[in-house]
Design an enzyme around this catalytic site. Sequence first.
Site, PDB file in Angstrom:
ATOM      1  N   SER A 294      -1.152   1.592  -2.627  1.00 26.43           N
ATOM      2  CA  SER A 294      -1.968   0.822  -1.645  1.00 26.43           C
ATOM      3  C   SER A 294      -2.257  -0.415  -1.647  1.00 26.43           C
ATOM      4  O   SER A 294      -1.350  -1.420  -1.682  1.00 26.43           O
ATOM      5  CB  SER A 294      -3.189   1.936  -1.528  1.00 26.43           C
ATOM      6  N   ASP A 305       7.296 -11.460  -1.476  1.00 26.14           N
ATOM      7  CA  ASP A 305       7.719 -11.699  -0.294  1.00 26.14           C
ATOM      8  C   ASP A 305       7.680 -13.285  -0.369  1.00 26.14           C
ATOM      9  O   ASP A 305       8.605 -13.894   0.399  1.00 26.14           O
ATOM     10  CB  ASP A 305       7.171 -11.125   0.730  1.00 26.14           C
ATOM     11  N   LYS A 319       2.642   3.872  -1.037  1.00 25.95           N
ATOM     12  CA  LYS A 319       1.601   4.363  -0.177  1.00 25.95           C
ATOM     13  C   LYS A 319       1.309   3.059   0.831  1.00 25.95           C
ATOM     14  O   LYS A 319       0.570   2.325   0.551  1.00 25.95           O
ATOM     15  CB  LYS A 319       0.252   4.622  -0.710  1.00 25.95           C
TER      16      LYS A 319
END
Length: 552
Positions: A294, A305, A319
């Site tokens: 999460s 990224d 998740k």
Amino acid sequence: MRKPSIKKRYVLSIIVSVFLLWSFTAPQNDKYFEILKNLDIFATMYKEVNANYVDDINPNTIMETGIDAMLSTLDPYTVYYPEDQIEDVRTENTGQYGGIGAVIGEKYDKKVMVVMPNKGFAADRAGLIRGDEIISINGIDVANDYDKASEYLRGQASSKIELGIIRGSNESLTIEVELEKIELPNVPYFGMVSEDVGLIKLTGFREKASREVKSALRALKKEGAEHIIIDLRDNGGGLLGEAVNISNLFIEKGELVVTTKGKLKEMNATYKTLNVATDTDIPVAVLVNSSSASASEIVAGVMQDYDRGVLIGRKSFGKGLVQRTMPLSYNSQMKVTIAKYYTPSGRCIQAIDYSNRNEDGSVGKIADSLKTAFQTNNGRVVYDGGGVDPDFLTPMRKMAPITRSILQSDLFFRFANEYNGSVEVPEAAVDFEVTEDLYAAFKNWMSDKELIYTSELQEEVARFKEAAEGTNDYQKISEFIAQLEGAVSNDLVSDLDANKDEIKIFLKDEFVARNFLDEGRLEASFENDNDVIKAIEVLTDSQNYQKVLQGN
């Protein structure tokens, strides 16, 4: 030909409008009808079962079972909380509760024991230690009754309770402990793991998490840290806002952190960094494993990224869902999945299959055809569909079968409880050593213990025997198989000697935990932690670190 009257045209227009309105809303009306119909069926069935079933039924239990079964068909995170579980939910979300400030567990022989006092909290200040058995609370017998003990160990802050304790083999003590408001830290440890590498252990994303990480980062830089490790292993997540703020410590203001998309428009949102970054240049390694989930995956995904740091460890949990807690009648609550979240590159790390996972909780292998490729800022290829993949994969340490069996049987813990010899305790946890005398005492203590374990070679022999039993030639080789079984059978003393170095690591961990608590236990573990060792290696090789981030 006579034209239709104005009145008829008006009626016709109303009919057309009603038809059009019905055609647009019919599917929705049908859905509401189905909901009402099924609620009526369920209520009728529930009433009839309670009235007519042959045995007595607890209406609350059967209803909770039905609700849980219904929600389990959706995803593992949409759950129902009855009124008696609300306090546990609040503790999970905030890290706050009224208690003694210690982890209590049911250990061997069902004994209720102090597993770990939290440093600086009431239990620690009162003198409770790891391994203390709790047999009474305020004169009430709670021996071997974990549920009862747990109930009495929580209560109104500022009140006091009296604990009956058995320490070691037979020492009886009475210890008074104050119940207090317990607010567990999100960063239980930060420190230097090498001359110029600092580590921040983040265990949750509750309120103040970003503030704690920022404070730790600044303190480590003052100590000389030129590289930072953020340890997100076993961190199951928490508040989305804290994940955004922690990401903001390392990336500039105004950058996209996460996007959420749900069925309802109001669930769609874009979260960007709002503040000036604390440090956009310091090299960072983020540690992840199959229990990093999460909010942990949001931070890890952001760092990857934006090519802001390298990820080390194993694939994360997967998740990528957002939950919201909603109040229900009679003080109950429901946590329901309202959206999926997407990292800055556009990928959703939610595992495609909610239920099928490996034994360690990690995402199973996903077919390439089911994955979509995305790109980081520097053009590195990353994928969706099942957690965040590390840039450097470090395999899990493989334990010997005997070591695993000792751990599972709680024998390291039990030995430390019953050991009466002296142990030399150094000033620093990292300097603790398992002496030859201590290991010899452990071997002697283990001599009468029943231990069940199977080596890989024993498993191979068993498979060979099973295959042979289905053939006509089994009788010819049965004697040979029996000799093989004898040759690879367990020899406790021999196996304790053969795996001495590995077993000493866990003995050290146990005794360090008793003398230095969780903080010292973590600090002492770094020398045998493959993820930390790899992180230090990558961070201190600046050329390789930059090469990985550039995608070369």
